[in-house]
Design a protein around this motif. Structure first.
Motif, PDB file in Angstrom:
ATOM      1  N   LEU A 246       0.835  -1.194   0.000  1.00  0.00           N
ATOM      2  CA  LEU A 246       0.000   0.000   0.000  1.00  0.00           C
ATOM      3  C   LEU A 246       0.873   1.249   0.000  1.00  0.00           C
ATOM      4  N   LEU A 247       0.247   2.386  -0.223  1.00  0.00           N
ATOM      5  CA  LEU A 247       0.961   3.657  -0.172  1.00  0.00           C
ATOM      6  C   LEU A 247       1.377   3.974   1.260  1.00  0.00           C
ATOM      7  N   ASP A 248       2.195   5.008   1.396  1.00  0.00           N
ATOM      8  CA  ASP A 248       2.575   5.510   2.716  1.00  0.00           C
ATOM      9  C   ASP A 248       1.304   5.820   3.519  1.00  0.00           C
ATOM     10  N   PRO A 249       1.278   5.519   4.840  1.00  0.00           N
ATOM     11  CA  PRO A 249       0.066   5.742   5.641  1.00  0.00           C
ATOM     12  C   PRO A 249      -0.517   7.148   5.513  1.00  0.00           C
ATOM     13  N   TYR A 250       0.358   8.154   5.455  1.00  0.00           N
ATOM     14  CA  TYR A 250      -0.154   9.520   5.327  1.00  0.00           C
ATOM     15  C   TYR A 250      -0.842   9.730   3.987  1.00  0.00           C
ATOM     16  N   GLU A 251      -0.315   9.099   2.944  1.00  0.00           N
ATOM     17  CA  GLU A 251      -0.959   9.189   1.632  1.00  0.00           C
ATOM     18  C   GLU A 251      -2.313   8.488   1.640  1.00  0.00           C
ATOM     19  N   LEU A 252      -2.419   7.409   2.407  1.00  0.00           N
ATOM     20  CA  LEU A 252      -3.704   6.716   2.525  1.00  0.00           C
ATOM     21  C   LEU A 252      -4.725   7.595   3.240  1.00  0.00           C
ATOM     22  N   ILE A 253      -4.273   8.269   4.295  1.00  0.00           N
ATOM     23  CA  ILE A 253      -5.170   9.177   5.019  1.00  0.00           C
ATOM     24  C   ILE A 253      -5.705  10.252   4.076  1.00  0.00           C
ATOM     25  N   LYS A 254      -4.857  10.742   3.189  1.00  0.00           N
ATOM     26  CA  LYS A 254      -5.259  11.796   2.249  1.00  0.00           C
ATOM     27  C   LYS A 254      -6.277  11.302   1.225  1.00  0.00           C
ATOM     28  N   ARG A 255      -6.430   9.980   1.103  1.00  0.00           N
ATOM     29  CA  ARG A 255      -7.415   9.417   0.192  1.00  0.00           C
ATOM     30  C   ARG A 255      -8.814   9.368   0.804  1.00  0.00           C
ATOM     31  N   THR A 256      -8.948   9.785   2.043  1.00  0.00           N
ATOM     32  CA  THR A 256     -10.253   9.812   2.708  1.00  0.00           C
ATOM     33  C   THR A 256     -11.241  10.641   1.877  1.00  0.00           C
ATOM     34  N   LYS A 257     -12.399  10.078   1.619  1.00  0.00           N
ATOM     35  CA  LYS A 257     -13.365  10.715   0.724  1.00  0.00           C
ATOM     36  C   LYS A 257     -14.052  11.923   1.369  1.00  0.00           C
ATOM     37  N   MET A 258     -14.433  11.777   2.635  1.00  0.00           N
ATOM     38  CA  MET A 258     -15.076  12.892   3.343  1.00  0.00           C
ATOM     39  C   MET A 258     -14.594  12.897   4.784  1.00  0.00           C
ATOM     40  N   TRP A 259     -14.520  14.098   5.337  1.00  0.00           N
ATOM     41  CA  TRP A 259     -14.051  14.287   6.709  1.00  0.00           C
ATOM     42  C   TRP A 259     -15.180  14.914   7.528  1.00  0.00           C
ATOM     43  N   PHE A 260     -15.548  14.260   8.610  1.00  0.00           N
ATOM     44  CA  PHE A 260     -16.593  14.785   9.490  1.00  0.00           C
ATOM     45  C   PHE A 260     -15.926  15.257  10.778  1.00  0.00           C
ATOM     46  N   VAL A 261     -15.731  16.582  10.858  1.00  0.00           N
ATOM     47  CA  VAL A 261     -14.978  17.157  11.971  1.00  0.00           C
ATOM     48  C   VAL A 261     -15.929  17.534  13.100  1.00  0.00           C
ATOM     49  N   ASN A 262     -15.567  17.114  14.303  1.00  0.00           N
ATOM     50  CA  ASN A 262     -16.409  17.370  15.465  1.00  0.00           C
ATOM     51  C   ASN A 262     -16.222  18.817  15.930  1.00  0.00           C
ATOM     52  N   SER A 263     -16.554  19.741  15.048  1.00  0.00           N
ATOM     53  CA  SER A 263     -16.427  21.171  15.325  1.00  0.00           C
ATOM     54  C   SER A 263     -17.603  21.909  14.707  1.00  0.00           C
ATOM     55  N   ASP A 264     -17.923  23.032  15.287  1.00  0.00           N
ATOM     56  CA  ASP A 264     -18.943  23.921  14.737  1.00  0.00           C
ATOM     57  C   ASP A 264     -18.444  25.343  14.964  1.00  0.00           C
ATOM     58  N   PHE A 265     -18.642  26.200  13.988  1.00  0.00           N
ATOM     59  CA  PHE A 265     -18.054  27.540  14.081  1.00  0.00           C
ATOM     60  C   PHE A 265     -18.752  28.438  15.094  1.00  0.00           C
ATOM     61  N   VAL A 266     -19.773  27.928  15.760  1.00  0.00           N
ATOM     62  CA  VAL A 266     -20.312  28.674  16.902  1.00  0.00           C
ATOM     63  C   VAL A 266     -19.349  28.573  18.083  1.00  0.00           C
ATOM     64  N   GLY A 267     -18.528  27.515  18.104  1.00  0.00           N
ATOM     65  CA  GLY A 267     -17.565  27.337  19.185  1.00  0.00           C
ATOM     66  C   GLY A 267     -16.161  27.138  18.676  1.00  0.00           C
ATOM     67  N   GLU A 268     -15.900  27.588  17.460  1.00  0.00           N
ATOM     68  CA  GLU A 268     -14.606  27.383  16.828  1.00  0.00           C
ATOM     69  C   GLU A 268     -14.187  28.639  16.082  1.00  0.00           C
ATOM     70  N   TYR A 269     -12.891  28.828  15.891  1.00  0.00           N
ATOM     71  CA  TYR A 269     -12.403  29.970  15.126  1.00  0.00           C
ATOM     72  C   TYR A 269     -12.643  29.723  13.634  1.00  0.00           C
ATOM     73  N   PRO A 270     -13.077  30.735  12.892  1.00  0.00           N
ATOM     74  CA  PRO A 270     -13.428  30.526  11.482  1.00  0.00           C
ATOM     75  C   PRO A 270     -12.214  30.216  10.617  1.00  0.00           C
ATOM     76  N   CYS A 271     -12.424  29.353   9.641  1.00  0.00           N
ATOM     77  CA  CYS A 271     -11.412  29.043   8.642  1.00  0.00           C
ATOM     78  C   CYS A 271     -12.122  28.463   7.427  1.00  0.00           C
ATOM     79  N   ALA A 272     -11.428  28.398   6.293  1.00  0.00           N
ATOM     80  CA  ALA A 272     -12.033  27.950   5.041  1.00  0.00           C
ATOM     81  C   ALA A 272     -11.913  26.441   4.900  1.00  0.00           C
ATOM     82  N   LEU A 273     -13.049  25.764   4.667  1.00  0.00           N
ATOM     83  CA  LEU A 273     -13.072  24.314   4.522  1.00  0.00           C
ATOM     84  C   LEU A 273     -13.455  23.928   3.098  1.00  0.00           C
TER      85      LEU A 273
END
Length: 536
Positions: A246-273
Motif C-alpha cells: 500500500l501507499l505511505d500511511p499519510y498518503e492513505l489518510i489523504k485518500r479519505t473521501k469525506m471528513w466529518f470534523v467534530n467542530s462547529d463555528f459557533v464554538g470554533e475559530y473561522p477558517c475555510a473548509l
C-alpha cells in the motif's frame, strides 16, 4: 348499502396504505448499504461519536457493523447502542488487563505535574494500536468475514490510521471522523485554508486575532507540529503499508473521501473548509431524556440555587496519588450555594457533605439539559464542550492534556466560562471560578446566545453526517474533492507561477530600463547636436 360502500372503500384505502408502506420498505431495503465502522477500539468518546452517526444511518436504512476490541466488547454491548448494531470483535495482541491499565494510566495525568505521563502513555498506546492493526490484518478468518460482508464504505476515527489501511485492503471508500478542535489544522491535507495569520495552531493559546509575535510563533508551531505529528502518528504503520503493498500511511489518510470534523463555528475559530470537510460539532448533544429518580430528586432539592456538574471522565480516579486533589474539590464544592453532582468511580474514605452527590456514572447530556443546571466543571473534553453549548450552560474548565487546552482557550475567549491551571489550582480558586460563573449573568447570557445560534440549523450534527455519507454512497464524492493530491509543492503554492511572473517582471523592467536608456541616449545626442549647430 351506503355503509357497505363506505366499509369497502375503507378496506381499499387501508390496503393502499399498506401497499405503499411495503413498497417504501422494499425501496429502502434495495438502497440499503452495509457500512463498516472502526471507532478506534470501542472505548469512550471516540465510540460515542461514531455511534451517534450510526444511529442516524440506521434511520436511512443502512446496516452498521462496528469493529471493536475484545477489551471493550462488553462495554459496547451493554451500552444503549448494544442491540442496534452488528459487531465484529478483534483480539488485542496483549492481555486485556494490560489494555485497561493503559487507560488507567491516563487517569493519573490529573495528579502528576506538568503534562504528567502523557507522552509515555501516548507512545505505549500508539505502539499497541499499531500491533492491533497488524493483528486485525493478519486474522484471516476476520478479514474473510469482512470481505464477504460486501461493505460499501468504511467510517473510521482519524486517530487510528489502521482504519484507512483496512479500507484500502477491502478496496472500499472510507470516511473519517475527526474528534478534535481546529478543523483546518487536521484537514490541511485536503486543501483546508489553514492561514497562520488568523487560524491558531492546535496547541497554542491564541485566538483568531493575533499580534506579529503571535503570528510568528503560530506559523512555526503549525509547521513543526504538523510535521512532528505526522511522523509520530503515522510512521509506526509504514511497515504494515509496505507489507500489504500500500501507499505511505499519510498518503492513505489523504485518500479519505469525506471528513466529518467534530467542530462547529459557533464554538470554533473561522477558517475555510473544502466541500468534502463537513463540520458536525456536537454529535453527542441532543434533547434531554428523563433522569433517574435519585438524580431528579437530588436536583429538585436544590431549590432556586440549582446544581453544578463535575465531570472529569476517566481522568480522576480515586487513589493515593490524588487524594489531596479530591479533598480540594470537596472543600470548594461544600462552600457553594449550589448542589454538586460529581462523577467519581469510588466515593472518598471521608465524610461528604449532603450537598454533594457522587455517582459512578451520570447521564451528562440529560443533566445539562435540566433547567436547574447552572454550570459544568470539567477537563475540556470536546464532546462535553458542545453539549454545554447546546444546552446553554456556562463552564469552568481545567485541562489535563492534548486538545483539552485548545477547548479551554475557546471557552475563556468566547466568554462561555473560565479556565483553571491544574499546576496552580487551589480550593479557593475552584470556588471563586464556580461562584463567578454562576453568579455573573454575563456567562449565562453568552451560553444562551451560543446555544440559540447552535440550535438554529436545518439538521442536527449526526443527521448532517448521516445525510452526507448516504449522499456519498449514492453519488460519489468526485465533485467535492479538491485536486490537491495531483499537485506537487511547486504547483500547490504557485511557486512555478510566481517564479514565471517574477522572471517576466524582471525581464520587463530590464527591457524598460534598456529602452529608456536608449531613448535618453538618443535625446541627449540630439540635444548635443542642436547645441553644436547653434554655436557654429
Amino acid at each position: 348499502m351506503t355503509m357497505l360502500k363506505i366499509g369497502v372503500s375503507s378496506v381499499f384505502e387501508r390496503a393502499k396504505i399498506v401497499a405503499i408502506s411495503l413498497l417504501m420498505t422494499l425501496t429502502i431495503s434495495c438502497e440499503a448499504s452495509n457500512i463498516l465502522v472502526s471507532p478506534l477500539i470501542g472505548k469512550g468518546s471516540h465510540f460515542y461519536l461514531s455511534a451517534a452517526i450510526g444511529e442516524q444511518l440506521l434511520t436511512r436504512g443502512h446496516n452498521l457493523t462496528y469493529l471493536v476490541s475484545n477489551a471493550f466488547e462488553d462495554h459496547v454491548r451493554q451500552s444503549r447502542f448494544g442491540e442496534k448494531f452488528h459487531y465484529e470483535i478483534f483480539k488485542h495482541s496483549i492481555p486485556v488487563d494490560e489494555i485497561h491499565e493503559q487507560f488507567n494510566n491516563f487517569s493519573r495525568s490529573l495528579s502528576l505535574p506538568g503534562r504528567g505521563n502523557e507522552m509515555e502513555v501516548s507512545y505505549m498506546i500508539l505502539a499497541t494500536r499499531r500491533n492491533d492493526c497488524a493483528t486485525i490484518l493478519g486474522d484471516k478468518m476476520l478479514m474473510s468475514r469482512l470481505r464477504s460482508a460486501n461493505f460499501s464504505s468504511l467510517l473510521y476515527d482519524i486517530t487510528w490510521a489502521c482504519g484507512a489501511i483496512i479500507g484500502e485492503v477491502l478496496n472500499i471508500p472510507y470516511f473519517a471522523v475527526v474528534p478534535y478542535p481546529s478543523p483546518c489544522f487536521h484537514t490541511a491535507s485536503e486543501g483546508s485554508g489553514f492561514n497562520p495569520a488568523f487560524v491558531p495552531s492546535m496547541l497554542t493559546s491564541y485566538s483568531h486575532i493575533m499580534s506579529f509575535k503571535e503570528r510568528l510563533v503560530n506559523t512555526f508551531s503549525f509547521i513543526m507540529h504538523r510535521n512532528l505529528a505526522i511522523q509520530f502518528s503515522f510512521k509506526p504503520y509504514k511497515e504494515l503499508s509496505n507489507q500489504y503493498n500500500l501507499l505511505d500511511p499519510y498518503e492513505l489518510i489523504k485518500r479519505t473521501k469525506m471528513w466529518f470534523v467534530n467542530s462547529d463555528f459557533v464554538g470554533e475559530y473561522p477558517c475555510a473548509l473544502p466541500p468534502n470537510v463537513i463540520p458536525v460539532g456536537g454529535l453527542t448533544a441532543k434533547d434531554p431524556e428523563q433522569l433517574p429518580s435519585d438524580i431528579e430528586s437530588f436536583i429538585q432539592g436544590s431549590g432556586g440555587d440549582g446544581i453544578i456538574i463535575c465531570s472529569f471522565g476517566t481522568f480522576l480516579v480515586l487513589d493515593e496519588s490524588n487524594m489531596a486533589l479530591v479533598k480540594m474539590f470537596v472543600d470548594a464544592f461544600a462552600r457553594l450555594p449550589q448542589r454538586v453532582i460529581w462523577l467519581l468511580k469510588t466515593s472518598p474514605p471521608f465524610p461528604i457533605p449532603s450537598s454533594i452527590k457522587i455517582v459512578p456514572w451520570l447521564p451528562q447530556n440529560d443533566i445539562l439539559g435540566h433547567p436547574r443546571t447552572k454550570a459544568i466543571f470539567f477537563h475540556g473534553g470536546h464532546n462535553s464542550y458542545y453539549e454545554a453549548i447546546y444546552h446553554g450552560v456556562p463552564a469552568v474548565v481545567m485541562p489535563i492534556f492534548a486538545d483539552q487546552f485548545g477547548v479551554s482557550n475557546r471557552i475563556a475567549q468566547f466568554g462561555l466560562g473560565l479556565k483553571l491551571n491544574k499546576e496552580e489550582v487551589t480550593s479557593d480558586l475552584i470556588y471563586e471560578a464556580l461562584y463567578e460563573v454562576t453568579s455573573n449573568r454575563t456567562y449565562m447570557q453568552t451560553a444562551i446566545r451560543m446555544s440559540a445560534n447552535f440550535r438554529n440549523r436545518p439538521m442536527k450534527p449526526a443527521e448532517r453526517a448521516a445525510f452526507w455519507i448516504d449522499h456519498a454512497i449514492k453519488h460519489g464524492t468526485d465533485n467535492f474533492e479538491l485536486p490537491v493530491d495531483s499537485l506537487n509543492i511547486f504547483q500547490y503554492y504557485l511557486i512555478d507561477v510566481i517564479a514565471f511572473i517574477s522572471v517576466f517582471m524582471i525581464f520587463s523592467i530590464y527591457l524598460l530600463i534598456k529602452c529608456t536608456t536608449v531613448v535618453c541616449t538618443h535625446i541627449c545626442r540630439f540635444r548635443n547636436i542642436s547645441k553644436n549647430k547653434k554655436i557654429d
